[in-house]
Design an enzyme around this catalytic site. Structure first.
Site, PDB file in Angstrom:
ATOM      1  N   ASP A 101     112.937 -13.812  -3.787  1.00 15.81           N
ATOM      2  CA  ASP A 101     113.647 -13.631  -4.420  1.00 15.81           C
ATOM      3  C   ASP A 101     114.691 -15.015  -5.420  1.00 15.81           C
ATOM      4  O   ASP A 101     114.616 -15.632  -4.864  1.00 15.81           O
ATOM      5  CB  ASP A 101     114.210 -12.109  -4.801  1.00 15.81           C
ATOM      6  CG  ASP A 101     115.166 -11.935  -6.547  1.00 15.81           C
ATOM      7  OD1 ASP A 101     114.063 -11.283  -7.566  1.00 15.81           O
ATOM      8  OD2 ASP A 101     115.839 -12.274  -6.214  1.00 15.81           O
ATOM      9  N   HIS A 301     107.502  -5.988  -5.019  1.00 14.76           N
ATOM     10  CA  HIS A 301     108.893  -6.649  -4.726  1.00 14.76           C
ATOM     11  C   HIS A 301     109.163  -7.339  -3.592  1.00 14.76           C
ATOM     12  O   HIS A 301     109.949  -8.489  -3.405  1.00 14.76           O
ATOM     13  CB  HIS A 301     109.586  -6.782  -6.459  1.00 14.76           C
ATOM     14  CG  HIS A 301     110.394  -8.119  -6.129  1.00 14.76           C
ATOM     15  ND1 HIS A 301     110.277  -9.459  -6.290  1.00 14.76           N
ATOM     16  CD2 HIS A 301     111.809  -8.358  -6.212  1.00 14.76           C
ATOM     17  CE1 HIS A 301     111.660 -10.148  -6.724  1.00 14.76           C
ATOM     18  NE2 HIS A 301     112.216  -9.552  -6.513  1.00 14.76           N
TER      19      HIS A 301
END
Length: 322
Positions: A101, A301
């Site tokens: 991320d 994610h």
């Protein structure tokens, strides 16, 4: 199980908390938003068992690491500087750096700016993105009714108030809504209503049972951390997106030249951003020593938390091949 130990180090003018395990060549593990060292809990022991010194810091603004007040203290140059100082504090000359991320741009830029200190890089979720020709916030999606979440995060205090209204609900919502286990019909996180903000996105209630990769203890840990610290530190990273673009002007067109690995989830929302799939498909143009791109089926994610075994195997295979 290899023991995970904790200590504090001084780096780049701040006091940083790190979790670490094992001995051997160091591997830095940089987390993203809204996470902490804990997002690498499955990697620390696995890397240690494979013969590496795994080090997962609470990044600047998070957890037990210091949280400078000024927004301009969270640029990519500060964040890369923190990692250089961490390598120094470990008494090492070099370290492989991995990031997920927001930690991925830190890792990519560490390898770009200081290949002498970071001779290999692993990016999770977010590929290396070259500096564009326009200020990033000027080209982010927006409509009459909604704005891209990174635009919504720009105004200090707004997203903090929304996320801190119910920290546990915010943590569960963020973790589930962009995971590979997001309930059908869950609205994409990407766009935020102009009226009502994060709390007006709808999509119905979240499931009462957690997916197998996320335990109540995990939720408790994140909730405790962000209840104590708030979300401002992490949000300040987003508030430097344009400033990063300005500061990195000297490196426009530069490529990441060290050996690299890229790992992402098939269902990661990042891959749905405009141009990202094409970027990933052509990543070797920007990262010529990219050894492998791993796309994990059904994964969302939270790559290293949703698919720890697959991520561990890919990372260790890459590290052993250096």
């Amino acid at each position: 199980m290899t023991e995970i130990t904790h200590r504090f180090i001084d780096t780049n003018g701040i006091r940083m908390h790190i979790a670490e395990a094992g001995s051997g060549p160091p591997v830095l593990l940089c987390h993203g938003f809204p996470e902490s060292w804990y997002s690498w809990r499955h990697q620390l022991g696995a890397l240690a068992a494979a013969g590496f010194h795994a080090v997962a810091p609470d990044m600047r603004g998070y957890g037990q690491t210091e949280r400078p007040e000024a927004i301009d203290q969270y640029t990519l140059l500060h964040l890369v500087g923190d990692m250089v100082g961490l390598v120094d504090a470990l008494g090492a000359q070099t370290a492989v750096i991995a990031g997920h991320d927001w930690g991925a741009p830190v890792a990519w830029h560490a390898a770009l700016l200081r290949p002498d200190r970071f001779p290999a890089v692993i990016g999770l979720s977010v590929p290396y993105r070259p500096r564009g020709q326009a200020r990033p916030t000027t080209v982010m999606p927006q409509t009459d009714d909604a704005v891209f979440y990174q635009l919504h995060f720009q105004a200090p205090g707004v997203a903090e108030a929304e996320l801190e209204h119910d920290v546990r609900a915010s943590i569960v919502g963020l973790l589930l809504r962009v995971s590979g286990d997001a309930p059908p019909g869950t609205p994409a996180f990407g766009m935020v209503p102009r009226v009502g903000g994060l709390r007006a996105r709808g999509g119905g209630p979240l499931p009462t049972t957690l997916p197998g990769w996320l335990t109540p203890a995990d939720v408790d840990f994140y909730t405790g951390e962000f209840t104590r610290t708030g979300f401002r530190g992490g949000l300040n990273w987003y508030r430097n997106i344009d400033r990063n673009w300005e500061l990195l002007a000297p490196f426009a067109g530069a490529r990441v030249t060290v050996p690299a690995l890229f790992i992402a989830g098939e269902r990661d929302l990042v891959l749905s951003f405009p141009g990202l799939k094409e970027l990933v498909a052509n990543l070797t143009l920007l990262v010529p020593q990219l050894r492998q791109t791993v796309i994990l089926p059904g994964c969302g994610h939270w790559t290293q938390q949703e698919r720890p075994e697959a991520v561990n195997a890919a990372m260790i295979d890459f590290l052993r091949g250096l």
